[in-house]
Design a protein around this motif. Structure first.
Motif, PDB file in Angstrom:
ATOM      1  N   PHE A 190      44.111   6.202 -20.895  1.00  0.00           N
ATOM      2  CA  PHE A 190      45.380   5.208 -21.782  1.00  0.00           C
ATOM      3  C   PHE A 190      45.769   4.293 -20.894  1.00  0.00           C
ATOM      4  O   PHE A 190      45.822   3.044 -21.497  1.00  0.00           O
ATOM      5  N   ILE A 191      46.268   4.632 -19.618  1.00  0.00           N
ATOM      6  CA  ILE A 191      47.027   3.581 -18.897  1.00  0.00           C
ATOM      7  C   ILE A 191      45.941   2.345 -18.414  1.00  0.00           C
ATOM      8  O   ILE A 191      46.293   0.980 -18.553  1.00  0.00           O
ATOM      9  N   HIS A 192      44.721   2.841 -18.138  1.00  0.00           N
ATOM     10  CA  HIS A 192      43.730   1.773 -17.804  1.00  0.00           C
ATOM     11  C   HIS A 192      43.277   0.654 -18.940  1.00  0.00           C
ATOM     12  O   HIS A 192      43.300  -0.415 -18.716  1.00  0.00           O
ATOM     13  N   SER A 193      43.334   1.318 -20.066  1.00  0.00           N
ATOM     14  CA  SER A 193      43.016   0.483 -21.236  1.00  0.00           C
ATOM     15  C   SER A 193      44.111  -0.654 -21.391  1.00  0.00           C
ATOM     16  O   SER A 193      43.901  -1.618 -21.817  1.00  0.00           O
ATOM     17  N   LEU A 194      45.390  -0.156 -21.333  1.00  0.00           N
ATOM     18  CA  LEU A 194      46.633  -1.081 -21.423  1.00  0.00           C
ATOM     19  C   LEU A 194      46.480  -2.091 -20.203  1.00  0.00           C
ATOM     20  O   LEU A 194      46.924  -3.165 -20.384  1.00  0.00           O
ATOM     21  N   MET A 217      36.170  -0.301 -36.702  1.00  0.00           N
ATOM     22  CA  MET A 217      35.754   1.259 -37.185  1.00  0.00           C
ATOM     23  C   MET A 217      36.105   2.290 -36.074  1.00  0.00           C
ATOM     24  O   MET A 217      36.584   3.284 -36.257  1.00  0.00           O
ATOM     25  N   MET A 218      36.265   1.633 -34.878  1.00  0.00           N
ATOM     26  CA  MET A 218      36.796   2.376 -33.917  1.00  0.00           C
ATOM     27  C   MET A 218      38.465   3.032 -34.311  1.00  0.00           C
ATOM     28  O   MET A 218      38.649   4.188 -33.867  1.00  0.00           O
ATOM     29  N   ARG A 219      39.275   1.995 -34.707  1.00  0.00           N
ATOM     30  CA  ARG A 219      40.401   2.374 -35.374  1.00  0.00           C
ATOM     31  C   ARG A 219      40.497   3.263 -36.339  1.00  0.00           C
ATOM     32  O   ARG A 219      41.200   4.178 -36.390  1.00  0.00           O
ATOM     33  N   LEU A 220      39.491   3.171 -37.339  1.00  0.00           N
ATOM     34  CA  LEU A 220      39.390   4.087 -38.255  1.00  0.00           C
ATOM     35  C   LEU A 220      39.184   5.553 -38.047  1.00  0.00           C
ATOM     36  O   LEU A 220      39.810   6.351 -38.300  1.00  0.00           O
ATOM     37  N   ILE A 277      43.438  -2.160 -27.067  1.00  0.00           N
ATOM     38  CA  ILE A 277      44.507  -1.626 -27.671  1.00  0.00           C
ATOM     39  C   ILE A 277      44.163  -0.512 -28.424  1.00  0.00           C
ATOM     40  O   ILE A 277      44.657   0.764 -28.380  1.00  0.00           O
ATOM     41  N   VAL A 278      42.983  -0.390 -29.307  1.00  0.00           N
ATOM     42  CA  VAL A 278      42.804   0.801 -29.817  1.00  0.00           C
ATOM     43  C   VAL A 278      42.134   1.886 -29.080  1.00  0.00           C
ATOM     44  O   VAL A 278      42.434   3.111 -29.189  1.00  0.00           O
ATOM     45  N   SER A 279      41.577   1.538 -28.062  1.00  0.00           N
ATOM     46  CA  SER A 279      41.198   2.536 -27.072  1.00  0.00           C
ATOM     47  C   SER A 279      42.341   3.147 -26.538  1.00  0.00           C
ATOM     48  O   SER A 279      42.485   4.418 -26.445  1.00  0.00           O
ATOM     49  N   ALA A 280      43.268   2.471 -25.871  1.00  0.00           N
ATOM     50  CA  ALA A 280      44.632   3.017 -25.373  1.00  0.00           C
ATOM     51  C   ALA A 280      45.189   4.142 -26.557  1.00  0.00           C
ATOM     52  O   ALA A 280      45.606   5.104 -26.056  1.00  0.00           O
ATOM     53  N   VAL A 314      50.798  -9.205 -29.424  1.00  0.00           N
ATOM     54  CA  VAL A 314      52.024  -8.944 -28.409  1.00  0.00           C
ATOM     55  C   VAL A 314      52.711  -7.868 -29.004  1.00  0.00           C
ATOM     56  O   VAL A 314      53.162  -7.063 -27.965  1.00  0.00           O
ATOM     57  N   LEU A 315      53.215  -7.747 -30.227  1.00  0.00           N
ATOM     58  CA  LEU A 315      53.885  -6.685 -30.596  1.00  0.00           C
ATOM     59  C   LEU A 315      53.252  -5.655 -30.327  1.00  0.00           C
ATOM     60  O   LEU A 315      54.072  -4.440 -29.994  1.00  0.00           O
ATOM     61  N   ASN A 316      52.137  -5.264 -30.747  1.00  0.00           N
ATOM     62  CA  ASN A 316      51.247  -4.003 -30.269  1.00  0.00           C
ATOM     63  C   ASN A 316      51.477  -3.576 -28.979  1.00  0.00           C
ATOM     64  O   ASN A 316      51.532  -2.414 -28.840  1.00  0.00           O
ATOM     65  N   TYR A 317      51.019  -4.587 -28.085  1.00  0.00           N
ATOM     66  CA  TYR A 317      51.112  -4.303 -26.764  1.00  0.00           C
ATOM     67  C   TYR A 317      52.620  -3.957 -26.099  1.00  0.00           C
ATOM     68  O   TYR A 317      52.533  -3.014 -25.686  1.00  0.00           O
ATOM     69  N   LEU A 318      53.431  -4.563 -26.436  1.00  0.00           N
ATOM     70  CA  LEU A 318      54.882  -4.218 -26.183  1.00  0.00           C
ATOM     71  C   LEU A 318      55.365  -2.896 -26.501  1.00  0.00           C
ATOM     72  O   LEU A 318      55.748  -2.191 -25.845  1.00  0.00           O
ATOM     73  N   TYR A 319      54.766  -2.512 -27.836  1.00  0.00           N
ATOM     74  CA  TYR A 319      55.341  -1.355 -28.416  1.00  0.00           C
ATOM     75  C   TYR A 319      54.406  -0.157 -27.578  1.00  0.00           C
ATOM     76  O   TYR A 319      55.043   1.013 -27.222  1.00  0.00           O
ATOM     77  N   ASN A 320      52.858  -0.391 -27.564  1.00  0.00           N
ATOM     78  CA  ASN A 320      52.552   0.775 -26.684  1.00  0.00           C
ATOM     79  C   ASN A 320      53.019   0.875 -25.172  1.00  0.00           C
ATOM     80  O   ASN A 320      52.846   1.957 -24.832  1.00  0.00           O
TER      81      ASN A 320
END
Length: 293
Positions: free
Chosen positions: A76-80, A10-13, A61-64, A95-101
């Motif tokens: 943003f940086i703290h969330s990552l 729901m956070m993502r939405l 990830i969603v928070s970032a 992992v892909l989401n993390y690398l991309y962010n």
């Protein structure tokens, strides 16, 4: 744990729809659930631990992503930084989401401009290679789009191509000249998203392609891409995305000496940005305290 996962989604939405106050409401619910689950950590089964690790990483990830789009660099940086890369190794999509962010921009702050862009490129390259080998077209397209954005500055483009020639040769499957590589990557990203069927990412890829046309002075083609980006009315549910497209439309019309359309899109952009960039944290907390009372 499943309620925690639902709160995170729901956070993502809410992030996608720029429902900033509701984002914080669900984020607080998720935070409280995390605390309660961690109190009973010793009693969790192996599957529950795996599911909890997913939920925790997804929460960060969603928070970032949210903090990135509302322009809050520090959270943003703290969330990552809160993400433990070792915990997500069994979940390739995360992992892909993390690398991309990390690679998309803004997460790396130490070093010169050239060093930062090189580090970001390294993350994006890892994302691209893993996506290709694991058959993840969505993340393959995301990585190509982000690399394309890194190629828009002539100085950074020449630096990355010079320092990463083997990697560039691997990515440059169509043997494009250096000056047109960014546009080629954006077009390939658009093709992948079109096949994948993600309306929002199709609009974003059209926006990136338009920026590449802008860079070589082809304003008519840039305008066509931006108009294509707005073709599907579904994207109005993502106001932040529409705002970025309207901003580029204003600049493109200005370059074509069409002041009326330039002003019209600029006003729409400013109105949308004023709404989507508002941080509703305090408002959400006040509502939660009122409910508690």
């Amino acid at each position: 744990i499943e309620q925690l996962v639902a709160d995170v989604q729901m956070m993502r939405l809410c992030q996608r729809q720029s429902r900033n106050k509701d984002f914080y409401v669900y984020r607080e619910k998720a935070r409280r659930r995390l605390g309660r689950i961690q109190e009973a950590d010793a009693n969790l089964t192996a599957r529950q631990r795996w599911r909890l690790a997913y939920a925790q990483s997804e929460y960060d990830i969603v928070s970032a992503t949210y903090f990135y789009y509302v322009g809050q660099a520090e959270p943003f940086i703290h969330s990552l930084e809160d993400i433990n890369p070792d915990l997500i190794q069994t979940d390739t999509a995360q992992v892909l989401n993390y690398l991309y962010n990390i690679g998309a921009g803004g997460a790396i702050t130490q070093g010169t401009l050239e060093e930062i862009n090189q580090s970001e490129f390294d993350y994006l390259l890892r994302c691209y290679l893993l996506a290709v080998s694991g058959h993840y077209p969505y993340w393959e397209a995301q990585a190509l789009q982000a690399i394309s954005e890194h190629m828009q500055s002539p100085h950074i483009r020449s630096l990355l191509i010079r320092n990463n020639r083997p990697a560039i040769n691997f990515i440059n499957t169509d043997q494009m000249p250096d000056s047109l590589l960014g546009g080629n990557l954006a077009q390939r990203s658009l093709n992948l998203f079109t096949s994948y069927g993600d309306v929002y990412q199709i609009a974003g890829a059209n926006r990136t392609l338009a920026t590449n046309y802008w860079g070589i002075g082809d304003y008519r083609s840039a305008l066509a891409c931006l108009q294509n980006a707005l073709q599907n009315s579904v994207i109005t549910q993502a106001p932040d995305l529409v705002a970025s497209i309207r901003e580029q439309l204003s600049l493109t019309y200005s370059a074509l000496n069409d002041k009326r359309n330039s002003d019209y899109n600029r006003n729409l952009y400013l109105d949308l940005q004023d709404d989507t960039r508002q941080d509703r944290l305090l408002e959400a907390r006040a509502a939660q305290l009122s409910d508690s009372s």
